[in-house]
Design a protein around this motif. Structure first.
Motif: not given
Length: 385
Positions: A42-44, A329-338, A370-378
């Protein structure tokens, strides 16, 4: 004998189908589980699209570009994808390792401004976080010379009102701890607390543990349309992430360390209860109807801060794990588009802005950061499991 064989055969079939059923369920559970590989994917997906569509020569060192590069550098440190490091290095070089570029100290200002005389305005100082981190990866004095010049001047003034809006905490609090790391001059930590204390005194709400965006928004002078306190989601995201990034570089022996921790944990407690069932936070935290629907920048900052708190032992995992897993789950399934677009990011502003369109096509550099920061902590969170 035949009866015994038939019973044995039926019993075997039951075991076989039961095993297949259990196996299928386990496979379904495994496929739904958030894994390190899925987070990196997702990050990439998001970051590669962003970099492919945004040229370095179009990016100055103002706050929103800088926020992206803060996240991108964190993504490099986690994934070791050199392409990410090179992208931020090119940005730093393009901006000559500077923020606002005025050399005339008599004209330096810290009110809002986007031109070169606003050297002391925090939106132009956030870039020093990135430059210092790049210096720590490969020390060259040119990378931090301007940061030293500007911040040394600032901390030797008598002014303590530099951070008059809460976004400024994210922009400069982590600069102060990094400057301390560079110089070992404790004045940076003293001034950090003085500047932060001014902001807190002006806009902190003791009852909720949250921050008003600035003095214009304090209740009851300012209210939502239904008469409630109006705490802007991204604004409090800036603060929550700022304290996490500050604590990350602050010596635990610092006399104010626990003060920052107390504010951080109080914020987390309030934010935990304001998450929507779908995993996101709305733009106005105490009044979802003020600006209904998902908003990604506040959500990703809160996710980052809570994950950081769990990963560093400041937040109870049993209480906060369900929160961050739901928000992811919201970030991965709703926020990130195809196509890799990070959607539902509220555009630049300073409040919940009722009526503003925020949809799956709404994206921004600071939202991706902000998403990249969250991804690295995840990823750290999954590794710690």
């Amino acid at each position: 004998m035949n009866i015994k064989l038939n019973v044995y055969f039926i019993f075997t079939l039951i075991l076989l189908f039961g095993s297949c059923s259990t196996s299928t369920k386990n496979e379904e559970q495994t496929s739904d589980e958030v894994t390190k590989e899925k987070v990196i994917e997702a990050l990439s997906k998001v970051n590669d699209k962003w970099q492919a569509e945004h040229k370095i020569e179009d990016q100055n060192a103002f706050w929103h570009y800088t926020t992206y590069h803060i996240g991108n550098l964190a993504a490099y440190e986690t994934t070791k994808n050199k392409k990410y490091l090179d992208y931020t290095l090119d940005w730093a070089k393009h901006n000559n390792w500077q923020g606002a570029k005025s050399t005339n100290r008599e004209e330096w200002k810290f009110s809002y401004g986007e031109t070169d005389e606003y050297v002391l305005f925090g939106d132009w100082q956030a870039c020093f976080q990135v430059y210092i981190d790049l210096y720590n990866l490969d020390p060259e004095e040119a990378k931090v010379a301007r940061a030293k010049e500007v911040m040394d001047y600032q901390v030797h003034t008598d002014e303590n009102t530099y951070w008059w809006w809460i976004d400024g905490l994210f922009m400069v609090m982590p600069v102060m701890t990094r400057m301390y790391g560079l110089t070992q001059d404790s004045l940076y930590l003293d001034k950090l607390y003085q500047y932060y204390s001014y902001t807190k005194e002006e806009v902190y709400d003791k009852e909720t543990g949250l921050f008003y965006r600035d003095a214009k928004y304090i209740y009851p002078k300012h209210q939502t349309n239904s008469g409630k306190k109006d705490f802007w989601s991204r604004g409090n995201g800036w603060v929550f992430a700022a304290i996490a990034r500050t604590l990350d570089g602050l010596p635990k022996s610092d006399s104010h360390y626990q003060d920052y921790v107390d504010i951080f944990t109080k914020m987390a407690e309030t934010l935990k209860d304001k998450q929507q069932a779908e995993g996101y936070w709305t733009r106005s935290l105490f009044d979802p109807e003020q600006a209904p629907g998902p908003e990604t920048s506040g959500t990703t900052f809160f996710t980052y801060g809570m994950l950081w708190g769990i990963n560093n032992g400041l937040l109870d995992k049993s209480a906060y794990a369900p929160i961050v897993e739901k928000s992811w789950e919201y970030i991965a399934e709703t926020a990130i588009q195809d196509d890799g677009t990070l959607g539902y990011v509220q555009p630049i502003g300073e409040n919940a802005m009722p009526g503003q369109i925020v949809d799956n096509n709404s994206t921004s550099d600071f939202g991706v950061g902000a998403f990249l920061l969250a991804s690295t902590e995840m990823i750290r969170y999954i590794d710690n499991k």
